[in-house]
Motif scaffolding. Structure first.
Motif, mmCIF file in Angstrom:
data_model
loop_
_atom_site.group_PDB
_atom_site.id
_atom_site.type_symbol
_atom_site.label_atom_id
_atom_site.label_comp_id
_atom_site.label_asym_id
_atom_site.label_seq_id
_atom_site.Cartn_x
_atom_site.Cartn_y
_atom_site.Cartn_z
ATOM 1 N N UNK A 11 -23.108 -25.350 111.496
ATOM 2 C CA UNK A 11 -22.625 -26.654 111.035
ATOM 3 C C UNK A 11 -21.792 -26.522 109.770
ATOM 4 N N UNK A 12 -22.243 -25.683 108.853
ATOM 5 C CA UNK A 12 -21.493 -25.477 107.611
ATOM 6 C C UNK A 12 -20.123 -24.879 107.898
ATOM 7 N N UNK A 13 -20.083 -23.917 108.800
ATOM 8 C CA UNK A 13 -18.807 -23.291 109.152
ATOM 9 C C UNK A 13 -17.876 -24.303 109.826
ATOM 10 N N UNK A 14 -18.427 -25.137 110.705
ATOM 11 C CA UNK A 14 -17.626 -26.168 111.361
ATOM 12 C C UNK A 14 -17.119 -27.197 110.343
ATOM 13 N N UNK A 15 -17.951 -27.593 109.410
ATOM 14 C CA UNK A 15 -17.538 -28.549 108.372
ATOM 15 C C UNK A 15 -16.410 -27.972 107.529
ATOM 16 N N UNK A 53 -6.608 -24.757 115.130
ATOM 17 C CA UNK A 53 -7.739 -25.666 115.351
ATOM 18 C C UNK A 53 -7.509 -26.480 116.618
ATOM 19 N N UNK A 54 -6.317 -27.030 116.773
ATOM 20 C CA UNK A 54 -6.018 -27.845 117.960
ATOM 21 C C UNK A 54 -6.084 -27.031 119.241
ATOM 22 N N UNK A 55 -5.539 -25.826 119.223
ATOM 23 C CA UNK A 55 -5.593 -24.966 120.409
ATOM 24 C C UNK A 55 -7.036 -24.628 120.778
ATOM 25 N N UNK A 56 -7.845 -24.347 119.773
ATOM 26 C CA UNK A 56 -9.256 -24.051 120.017
ATOM 27 C C UNK A 56 -9.938 -25.262 120.643
ATOM 28 N N UNK A 57 -9.721 -26.418 120.045
ATOM 29 C CA UNK A 57 -10.312 -27.650 120.558
ATOM 30 C C UNK A 57 -9.865 -27.912 122.001
ATOM 31 N N UNK A 58 -8.581 -27.753 122.252
ATOM 32 C CA UNK A 58 -8.034 -28.010 123.589
ATOM 33 C C UNK A 58 -8.595 -27.079 124.652
ATOM 34 N N UNK A 59 -9.044 -25.909 124.261
ATOM 35 C CA UNK A 59 -9.558 -24.950 125.230
ATOM 36 C C UNK A 59 -11.037 -25.176 125.567
ATOM 37 N N UNK A 61 -14.436 -27.257 126.943
ATOM 38 C CA UNK A 61 -14.778 -28.184 128.014
ATOM 39 C C UNK A 61 -14.996 -29.564 127.403
ATOM 40 N N UNK A 62 -14.913 -30.597 128.230
ATOM 41 C CA UNK A 62 -14.994 -31.975 127.742
ATOM 42 C C UNK A 62 -16.268 -32.273 126.954
ATOM 43 N N UNK A 63 -17.408 -31.774 127.416
ATOM 44 C CA UNK A 63 -18.657 -32.054 126.708
ATOM 45 C C UNK A 63 -18.644 -31.445 125.303
ATOM 46 N N UNK A 64 -18.085 -30.234 125.186
ATOM 47 C CA UNK A 64 -17.972 -29.592 123.873
ATOM 48 C C UNK A 64 -16.991 -30.352 122.988
ATOM 49 N N UNK A 65 -15.882 -30.796 123.576
ATOM 50 C CA UNK A 65 -14.900 -31.571 122.821
ATOM 51 C C UNK A 65 -15.527 -32.825 122.234
ATOM 52 N N UNK A 66 -16.312 -33.513 123.049
ATOM 53 C CA UNK A 66 -16.942 -34.750 122.582
ATOM 54 C C UNK A 66 -17.845 -34.486 121.371
ATOM 55 N N UNK A 67 -18.643 -33.460 121.461
ATOM 56 C CA UNK A 67 -19.570 -33.143 120.371
ATOM 57 C C UNK A 67 -18.814 -32.702 119.130
ATOM 58 N N UNK A 68 -17.885 -31.779 119.275
ATOM 59 C CA UNK A 68 -17.117 -31.281 118.130
ATOM 60 C C UNK A 68 -16.337 -32.417 117.482
ATOM 61 N N UNK A 71 -18.879 -35.100 115.854
ATOM 62 C CA UNK A 71 -19.725 -34.609 114.764
ATOM 63 C C UNK A 71 -18.963 -34.015 113.587
ATOM 64 N N UNK A 72 -17.733 -33.563 113.819
ATOM 65 C CA UNK A 72 -17.041 -32.867 112.735
ATOM 66 C C UNK A 72 -15.677 -33.429 112.380
ATOM 67 N N UNK A 73 -15.004 -34.042 113.300
ATOM 68 C CA UNK A 73 -13.654 -34.498 113.002
ATOM 69 C C UNK A 73 -13.546 -36.012 112.855
#
Length: 107
Positions: A11-15, A53-59, A61-68, A71-73
């Motif tokens: 979580x800290x790394x994502x923040x 960051x955008x390329x990582x997010x775009x790659x 799956x939808x469930x991961x995108x929703x959480x990321x 929770x972080x953006x």
């Protein structure tokens, strides 16, 4: 206990990534509008970070995108997950989403 420590570290790394992303976007916006005079090298570094960051997010799956995303953006949705997941399932999925994001981001 080790799992919650790992979850906290993830979580800290994502923040930190989210903070840096928004800082880079701010710098790019101020540069575009003529309020900031960064060098081309600095501007390119900000552009590359935002793209990474955008390329990582775009790659993801939808469930991961929703959480990321939630929770972080765009953290304006506290407890957004309560209608969809049990607490344990949410934390398990969140940990997996963070791990996948960070793995892709750091490749």
């Amino acid at each position: 206990m080790a799992t919650s420590k790992k979850h906290t570290n993830l979580s800290e790394e994502m923040c930190e990534i989210a903070r840096n992303y928004f800082a880079a976007e701010r710098m790019l916006r101020t540069h575009v509008f003529g309020f900031s005079s960064g060098t081309n090298e600095e501007i390119n570094a900000f552009k590359n970070y935002v793209k990474r960051v955008r390329d990582t997010y775009d790659s993801l799956e939808d469930i991961d995108k929703e959480i990321i995303n939630n929770d972080f953006f765009f953290e304006d949705y506290p407890h957004w997950w309560e209608q969809r997941y049990s607490k344990s399932l949410y934390y398990r999925r969140k940990r997996m989403a963070m791990e996948r994001f960070l793995k892709l981001f750091n490749e």
